[in-house]
Design a protein around this motif. Structure first.
Motif, mmCIF file in Angstrom:
data_model
loop_
_atom_site.group_PDB
_atom_site.id
_atom_site.type_symbol
_atom_site.label_atom_id
_atom_site.label_comp_id
_atom_site.label_asym_id
_atom_site.label_seq_id
_atom_site.Cartn_x
_atom_site.Cartn_y
_atom_site.Cartn_z
ATOM 1 N N ARG A 52 -6.845 11.172 -7.525
ATOM 2 C CA ARG A 52 -7.160 10.058 -6.885
ATOM 3 C C ARG A 52 -6.003 9.661 -5.976
ATOM 4 O O ARG A 52 -6.312 9.350 -4.783
ATOM 5 C CB ARG A 52 -7.093 9.062 -8.104
ATOM 6 C CG ARG A 52 -6.953 7.440 -7.653
ATOM 7 C CD ARG A 52 -7.090 6.629 -8.988
ATOM 8 N NE ARG A 52 -6.656 5.376 -8.751
ATOM 9 C CZ ARG A 52 -7.363 4.318 -7.929
ATOM 10 N NH1 ARG A 52 -8.627 4.577 -7.352
ATOM 11 N NH2 ARG A 52 -6.855 3.234 -7.733
ATOM 12 N N TYR A 53 -4.786 9.816 -6.458
ATOM 13 C CA TYR A 53 -3.438 9.240 -5.428
ATOM 14 C C TYR A 53 -3.105 10.309 -4.434
ATOM 15 O O TYR A 53 -2.886 9.683 -3.385
ATOM 16 C CB TYR A 53 -2.321 9.167 -6.573
ATOM 17 C CG TYR A 53 -2.542 7.925 -7.456
ATOM 18 C CD1 TYR A 53 -2.584 6.617 -6.946
ATOM 19 C CD2 TYR A 53 -2.821 8.135 -8.757
ATOM 20 C CE1 TYR A 53 -2.754 5.521 -7.552
ATOM 21 C CE2 TYR A 53 -3.063 6.914 -9.529
ATOM 22 C CZ TYR A 53 -2.829 5.436 -8.956
ATOM 23 O OH TYR A 53 -3.129 4.514 -9.968
ATOM 24 N N ASN A 109 -5.561 11.434 -2.744
ATOM 25 C CA ASN A 109 -6.656 11.363 -1.761
ATOM 26 C C ASN A 109 -6.047 10.013 -1.034
ATOM 27 O O ASN A 109 -6.315 9.611 0.172
ATOM 28 C CB ASN A 109 -8.000 11.144 -2.184
ATOM 29 C CG ASN A 109 -8.767 12.562 -2.534
ATOM 30 O OD1 ASN A 109 -8.251 13.506 -2.165
ATOM 31 N ND2 ASN A 109 -9.594 12.670 -3.319
ATOM 32 N N GLU A 110 -5.574 8.824 -1.829
ATOM 33 C CA GLU A 110 -5.147 7.758 -1.272
ATOM 34 C C GLU A 110 -3.900 7.970 -0.343
ATOM 35 O O GLU A 110 -4.021 7.202 0.729
ATOM 36 C CB GLU A 110 -4.744 6.662 -2.488
ATOM 37 C CG GLU A 110 -4.289 5.502 -1.948
ATOM 38 C CD GLU A 110 -5.294 4.396 -1.394
ATOM 39 O OE1 GLU A 110 -5.113 3.471 -0.865
ATOM 40 O OE2 GLU A 110 -6.698 4.803 -1.146
ATOM 41 N N GLY A 132 0.760 -1.088 0.074
ATOM 42 C CA GLY A 132 0.016 0.107 0.014
ATOM 43 C C GLY A 132 0.973 1.315 -0.017
ATOM 44 O O GLY A 132 0.775 2.007 -0.827
ATOM 45 N N GLN A 191 3.532 14.700 -1.556
ATOM 46 C CA GLN A 191 2.333 13.990 -1.271
ATOM 47 C C GLN A 191 1.061 14.720 -0.966
ATOM 48 O O GLN A 191 0.210 14.201 -0.997
ATOM 49 C CB GLN A 191 2.389 13.054 -0.566
ATOM 50 C CG GLN A 191 3.527 11.951 -0.860
ATOM 51 C CD GLN A 191 4.426 10.982 0.319
ATOM 52 O OE1 GLN A 191 3.631 11.166 1.379
ATOM 53 N NE2 GLN A 191 5.410 10.472 0.165
ATOM 54 N N LYS A 247 -3.615 10.436 1.559
ATOM 55 C CA LYS A 247 -4.248 10.948 2.846
ATOM 56 C C LYS A 247 -4.793 9.752 3.336
ATOM 57 O O LYS A 247 -4.825 9.512 4.815
ATOM 58 C CB LYS A 247 -5.213 12.099 2.528
ATOM 59 C CG LYS A 247 -4.554 13.209 2.085
ATOM 60 C CD LYS A 247 -5.473 14.389 1.520
ATOM 61 C CE LYS A 247 -4.631 15.511 0.794
ATOM 62 N NZ LYS A 247 -5.820 16.656 0.556
ATOM 63 N N ARG A 248 -5.437 9.025 2.818
ATOM 64 C CA ARG A 248 -6.364 7.691 3.550
ATOM 65 C C ARG A 248 -5.118 6.970 4.121
ATOM 66 O O ARG A 248 -5.418 6.537 5.340
ATOM 67 C CB ARG A 248 -6.914 7.060 2.444
ATOM 68 C CG ARG A 248 -7.661 5.959 3.136
ATOM 69 C CD ARG A 248 -8.578 4.715 1.784
ATOM 70 N NE ARG A 248 -7.433 3.971 1.487
ATOM 71 C CZ ARG A 248 -6.656 2.919 2.257
ATOM 72 N NH1 ARG A 248 -7.412 2.569 3.244
ATOM 73 N NH2 ARG A 248 -5.898 2.066 1.727
ATOM 74 N N LEU A 249 -3.999 6.528 3.607
ATOM 75 C CA LEU A 249 -3.104 5.722 4.170
ATOM 76 C C LEU A 249 -2.362 6.544 5.557
ATOM 77 O O LEU A 249 -2.140 5.868 6.608
ATOM 78 C CB LEU A 249 -1.927 5.545 3.177
ATOM 79 C CG LEU A 249 -2.333 4.464 1.917
ATOM 80 C CD1 LEU A 249 -1.421 4.499 0.998
ATOM 81 C CD2 LEU A 249 -2.794 2.965 2.567
ATOM 82 N N THR A 273 1.490 8.696 -6.140
ATOM 83 C CA THR A 273 1.401 10.046 -5.658
ATOM 84 C C THR A 273 2.418 10.879 -6.375
ATOM 85 O O THR A 273 2.346 11.994 -6.998
ATOM 86 C CB THR A 273 1.108 10.288 -4.434
ATOM 87 O OG1 THR A 273 0.077 9.117 -3.997
ATOM 88 C CG2 THR A 273 0.740 11.543 -3.900
ATOM 89 N N MET A 279 1.272 3.159 -3.589
ATOM 90 C CA MET A 279 0.376 4.092 -3.806
ATOM 91 C C MET A 279 1.239 5.658 -3.689
ATOM 92 O O MET A 279 0.820 6.501 -4.387
ATOM 93 C CB MET A 279 -0.682 4.186 -2.555
ATOM 94 C CG MET A 279 -1.838 2.897 -3.039
ATOM 95 S SD MET A 279 -2.837 3.057 -4.375
ATOM 96 C CE MET A 279 -1.693 1.775 -5.359
#
Length: 230
Positions: free
Chosen positions: A131-132, A134-135, A106, A175, A137-139, A114, A110
Motif C-alpha cells: 500500500r505505502y 504504491n502510494e 502527502g 521507498q 510511487k504515485r506521489l 513507507t 506517506m
C-alpha cells in the motif's frame, strides 16, 4: 542567532537547509529522538507535539523572543522574516503554498509510513508494504508530471516548496523507487542536491544519526513510550 532544536531527519533537514539558504546565523541543539530527548519538559514547552524541529527566534515579532514548531510553519516563518524563497505576488505565493501543503499532507506522512513498514516495523506486513510503496510511487509520479512543465515545484523559482520536499526524497531506495521511472523529478533532485546551502544543510547533525531499530528506540518512537502522557 536562532536557536534550532533538531535531529538529522527529513523534517530537521528542511529547516537546516532553509537557514543556510537564507544566510541566517543559528545554533543547533541536538534532540536525540532515539533516546527520548523529545519528551524533555524544556523541549515540550516549545514543541508540544514532541516532534523535531522547533526554533526559538530571540528577535521575533516586535523584537520579542518567539518559538515555532512544525517544519512547514518554520519554513513560512523564516521566509516571512527574511523575504526570501516565497514569492511576493499573491498568485505566486499560493502556487508555492499548495505544493508546500502537498508535502506536509502527502509526501511527508506517506513516505514516512513507507519507511516504517518497509524498514522499521518488526513484522513485515505485505499489505502495508504494498500500500505505502504504491502510494510513494504515485506521489513521485505527481511530482514528475509537475516538473515536466515547471522548473521547480512551486513555479519558475526555487522556493520553500522545493526545500520541504527534497529531504524526503533522499531515501528513495528505501521507498522502493527507481529513478528511471521519474526523469523530470530526478533532474530536479540532482539540481537541488548540488546547491551549496543544501549540501551544508544535510550535513547538520548527520554524524549523530544512527539506525533506530533497537527495541528501546522502537518503544520511544512507535510504542509505549511514544503514547505516554508526557
Amino acid at each position: 542567532m536562532i536557536e534550532v532544536y533538531s535531529w538529522a531527519t527529513p523534517n530537521g533537514h528542511k529547516v537546516h537547509i532553509m537557514l543556510e539558504e537564507c544566510g541566517l546565523s543559528y545554533r543547533i541543539h541536538a534532540v536525540d529522538i532515539g533516546a527520548g530527548e523529545q519528551f524533555d519538559p524544556a523541549f515540550l514547552a516549545i514543541s508540544p507535539n514532541n516532534k523535531i524541529p522547533a526554533i526559538v527566534d530571540p528577535d521575533g515579532p516586535e523584537g520579542k523572543p518567539f518559538s515555532v514548531f512544525e517544519s512547514g510553519a518554520i519554513l513560512l516563518y523564516l521566509a516571512g522574516k527574511t523575504g526570501k524563497l516565497l514569492p511576493d505576488s499573491v498568485a505566486g505565493k499560493y502556487e508555492v503554498l499548495q505544493w508546500l501543503m502537498f508535502q506536509m499532507g502527502g509526501v511527508g506522512p506517506m513516505l514516512g509510513q513507507t519507511h516504517h513498514f518497509r524498514i522499521y516495523a518488526p513484522d513485515k506486513i505485505p499489505y502495508a508494504i504494498e500500500r505505502y510503496s504504491n502510494e510513494a510511487k504515485r506521489l513521485y509520479g505527481v511530482m514528475d508530471k509537475r516538473l515536466a512543465r515547471s522548473k521547480y515545484l512551486g513555479g519558475p523559482e526555487y522556493s520553500i516548496a522545493d526545500i520541504a520536499v527534497f529531504p524526503w526524497l533522499r531515501s528513495w531506495k528505501n521507498q522502493g523507487i527507481e529513478w528511471s521511472d521519474f526523469p523530470y523529478l530526478k533532474g530536479w533532485f540532482d539540481e537541488v542536491s548540488a546547491r551549496p546551502a543544501v549540501k551544508r544543510g544535510v550535513e547538520v547533525l548527520a554524524e549523530r544519526r544512527r539506525p533506530l531499530t533497537d527495541d528501546r528506540s522502537r518503544s520511544i518512537l512507535f510504542g509505549d513510550e511514544q503514547y505516554k502522557r508526557h
